[in-house]
Design an enzyme around this catalytic site. Structure first.
Site, short mmCIF file in Angstrom:
data_model
loop_
_atom_site.label_atom_id
_atom_site.label_comp_id
_atom_site.label_asym_id
_atom_site.label_seq_id
_atom_site.Cartn_x
_atom_site.Cartn_y
_atom_site.Cartn_z
N ASP A 48 23.76 68.88 36.31
CA ASP A 48 22.16 69.45 36.25
C ASP A 48 22.62 71.10 36.17
O ASP A 48 23.12 71.64 37.18
CB ASP A 48 21.50 69.09 37.34
CG ASP A 48 19.92 69.36 37.12
OD1 ASP A 48 19.80 69.97 36.28
OD2 ASP A 48 19.29 68.52 37.88
N ASP B 253 17.81 72.44 33.30
CA ASP B 253 16.75 72.75 34.02
C ASP B 253 15.67 73.65 33.35
O ASP B 253 16.00 74.60 33.07
CB ASP B 253 17.14 73.42 35.84
CG ASP B 253 15.89 73.06 36.48
OD1 ASP B 253 15.43 72.06 36.74
OD2 ASP B 253 15.49 74.43 37.20
N GLU C 46 15.02 69.92 30.02
CA GLU C 46 13.72 69.62 30.58
C GLU C 46 12.71 70.76 30.06
O GLU C 46 13.01 72.01 30.37
CB GLU C 46 13.73 70.02 32.12
CG GLU C 46 12.32 69.50 32.85
CD GLU C 46 12.38 70.12 34.37
OE1 GLU C 46 11.49 69.58 35.23
OE2 GLU C 46 13.14 71.09 34.55
N HIS D 86 12.73 63.56 40.57
CA HIS D 86 12.55 64.06 41.72
C HIS D 86 11.32 65.00 41.90
O HIS D 86 11.08 65.57 42.88
CB HIS D 86 13.70 64.79 42.07
CG HIS D 86 14.12 65.76 41.23
ND1 HIS D 86 14.34 65.61 40.10
CD2 HIS D 86 13.83 67.21 41.46
CE1 HIS D 86 14.49 66.70 39.48
NE2 HIS D 86 14.28 67.85 40.30
N ASP D 87 10.59 65.20 40.88
CA ASP D 87 9.40 66.20 40.86
C ASP D 87 8.10 65.28 40.89
O ASP D 87 6.95 65.71 40.82
CB ASP D 87 9.51 67.12 39.88
CG ASP D 87 10.55 68.04 39.90
OD1 ASP D 87 10.77 68.42 41.07
OD2 ASP D 87 11.30 68.52 38.88
C1 GLC Z 1 12.76 71.78 37.60
C2 GLC Z 1 13.35 71.00 38.69
C3 GLC Z 1 12.66 71.42 39.91
C4 GLC Z 1 12.74 72.54 40.31
C5 GLC Z 1 12.44 73.62 39.30
C6 GLC Z 1 12.95 75.05 39.64
O1 GLC Z 1 11.39 71.57 37.18
O2 GLC Z 1 13.18 69.59 38.26
O3 GLC Z 1 12.99 70.21 40.96
O4 GLC Z 1 12.07 72.98 41.37
O5 GLC Z 1 12.87 73.23 38.09
O6 GLC Z 1 14.33 74.95 39.31
#
Ligand code: GLC
Length: 550
Positions: free
Chosen positions: A98, A205, A255, A329-330
């Site tokens: 990641d 990310d 993402e 995880h979000d």
């Molecule tokens: C992404 C991650 C999340 C994090 C955010 C900031 O959305 O999945 O868990 O808080 O980025 O890095």
């Protein structure tokens, strides 16, 4: 990576804090992953995405990185990483790392040097001068009115520099300045470092937020996101990162926050030389009242179906590639959210993967999802750990809700709902740790756990195993065309896949009532979550079934 290869893979996401703890500190670690590689190989997954395990003050559970090239001692050592990597490879499992490149922790050496006034490093971040008369007590107006994704204004004032810095997330996560070529070169070197350690897969990310619009403007219509989402240079910067980081053609996923299909086609069409696939989130907002995560409503299944149809059909037409997922995880656990775990736990927990695993794209399984783990049973805000949850518990009350109402909302929407430990067995600490788990598990882990399910041929886990095996077996699932069918009920999602004369029809009833469905004359049942014969033209509560013609 060609579509045949992408379409044959299944990725499993490990949220390292909550996977398995081998040293008794209540937090998962790298060795805990190594210990369970056989479990993952048996499930049939090809790749594991591991959430950040780099040194970090853990303000955002590791998404606040203070050193991109080392291991946080909480999670182990570089030797542990190398061992995991070796052992995974032996089992044919690839590691996906990641990369949190939109921001660093404010503890990162670069930010610390910036704070000390070093101009090279000031230029690594988005610093903007404050007014000459600004003081710590009275800093004046921030450069823009943009909101942080975790609540509050997105700028922080630093009195010693008389400057503001941008943080789209927590105040401890400072946005990097991707317009600075030195920053881009540093990040490409980070990729090369991990490539040198044999890593061949990466998740990026919030990577569509890296390019901010020039000239800091207030957003009078929204929270600022239109000024940095899929921003002006994002494609160019990604291409450079892929080239310089030597990752073209690898298994990569970006993402993408609040993105568009058009951009995602560009991000993933192989001719762009950007990424292999994307995570987009529009389908996970169909229960946000007025688009607001903190306003509850029942999921709108008709719009969920439209969303899937648009993304599946248009990405295919544009030569793009989707990731297929319900959770990470979000997100709160999807069976609790889109299903009915009280009355139809098994059916809801198997309907969801039937719906997505047979689509066109690469499926992702978030740890514990394959066991049917649900949301938490917390009764007090003190049981939550997540920074966003605590911020919004306060903000929701400031918006006029009672503490009880605010609790009900965060209870349904908290990121901790999906972050609690994996239940390996039904014992008090769930076989996760010998110490105190960092976040509590719901009581239902007594029966929703890996040990129980491994011993049961009809478990949710066994169903996931079958879905994965079907993908490996059938080219029509890997690369077949996709076409959504018109169902007569708004609670049913149905689509067809087709390749070389082989056809699959998938139908899923997202409700607790019987619904009319398309009949499938001559089709053989490929998989379904009810035992015994299928009822022609009818789907039972939370029934999912796929037919095949070959
Ligand atoms: C992404 C991650 C999340 C994090 C955010 C900031 O959305 O999945 O868990 O808080 O980025 O890095």
């Amino acid at each position: 990576m060609d579509t045949e290869t992408l379409g044959s893979k299944v990725v499993y996401q490990i949220y390292i804090r909550s996977f398995c703890d081998t040293d008794g500190d209540g937090l998962g670690d790298l060795r805990g992953i190594t210990q369970h590689l056989d479990y993952l190989a048996d499930l049939g997954v090809d790749c594991i995405w591991i959430t950040p395990f780099y040194p970090s003050p853990q303000k955002d559970n590791g998404y606040d990185v203070s050193d991109y090239r080392a291991i946080d001692p909480r999670y182990g050592t570089m030797d542990d990483f190398d061992e995991l990597s070796r052992e995974a490879r032996k089992r044919g499992i690839e590691l996906m790392l990641d990369m949190v490149f939109n921001h660093t922790s404010t503890d990162h050496e670069w930010f610390q040097k910036a704070l000390a006034g070093d101009s090279k490093y000031l230029a690594y971040y988005k610093f903007v001068d404050a007014a000459p008369e600004a003081t710590a007590d009275n800093p004046g107006e921030p450069p823009t009115n943009w909101e942080s994704k975790f609540g509050g204004n997105a700028w922080e004032y630093v009195p010693s520099l008389n400057k503001w810095y941008l943080h789209l997330f927590d105040v401890s996560q400072a946005d990097l300045d991707w317009d600075n070529p030195e920053v881009r070169a540093e990040l490409a070197q980070v990729l090369r470092f991990w490539r040198g350690k044999g890593v061949n897969a990466f998740r990026f990310d919030v990577v569509n937020l890296i390019s901010k619009a020039e000239g800091w403007e207030n957003d009078y219509e929204g929270n600022g996101k239109r000024f940095y989402t899929d921003g002006p240079h994002v494609h160019e910067y990604l291409q450079e990162m892929v080239r310089e980081g030597d990752i073209d053609g690898l298994l990569t996923v970006g993402e993408m926050s609040s993105t568009s299909i058009e951009n995602c086609i560009r991000y993933t069409n192989p001719s762009s030389h950007e990424l292999a696939m994307v995570f987009s989130f529009h389908h996970l907002k169909v229960d946000y009242l007025g688009g607001d995560k903190w306003k509850l409503m029942d999921p709108d299944i008709a719009s969920l179906r439209d969303m899937f149809r648009d993304w599946q059909e248009e990405m295919t037409a544009g030569g793009g590639w989707n990731s297929l997922f319900w959770s990470n995880h979000d997100q709160p656990r999807p069976n609790s959210r889109f299903g009915d775990t009280e009355h139809y736990w098994y059916e809801s927990s198997t309907l969801l993967p039937t719906c997505t695993h047979l689509m066109r794209g690469t499926p992702y399984i978030y740890q514990g999802e394959e066991l049917g783990q649900t949301i938490t049973d917390f009764t007090s805000i003190d049981q939550y750990r997540d920074v966003e949850t605590h911020n919004y518990y306060r903000i929701i009350q400031e918006r006029g809700h009672t503490p009880e109402e605010a609790f009900d909302i965060v209870h349904a929407r908290s990121r901790d709902d999906g972050r609690y430990p994996v239940a390996w067995d039904g014992s008090e600490k769930a076989g996760f740790t010998s110490g105190e788990p960092w976040l509590g598990l719901p009581a239902n882990h007594a029966w929703i756990n890996a040990k129980t399910e491994m011993a049961d041929a009809h478990s949710v886990r066994a169903y996931y195993q079958r879905l994965i095996a079907l993908r490996k077996e059938l080219p029509v699932i890997q690369i077949g065309n996709v076409h959504f069918v018109d169902e007569s009920s708004d609670k049913v999602i149905g689509y067809e896949r087709e390749l070389d004369g082989v056809k699959v029809l998938v139908q899923c009833n997202f409700s607790g009532e019987e619904q009319p469905a398309l009949d499938a004359p001559g089709g053989e049942v490929l998989i379904g979550n009810y035992d015994g014969p299928i009822l022609a033209g009818t789907l039972r509560p939370w029934e999912a079934v796929a037919h095949i013609w070959r």
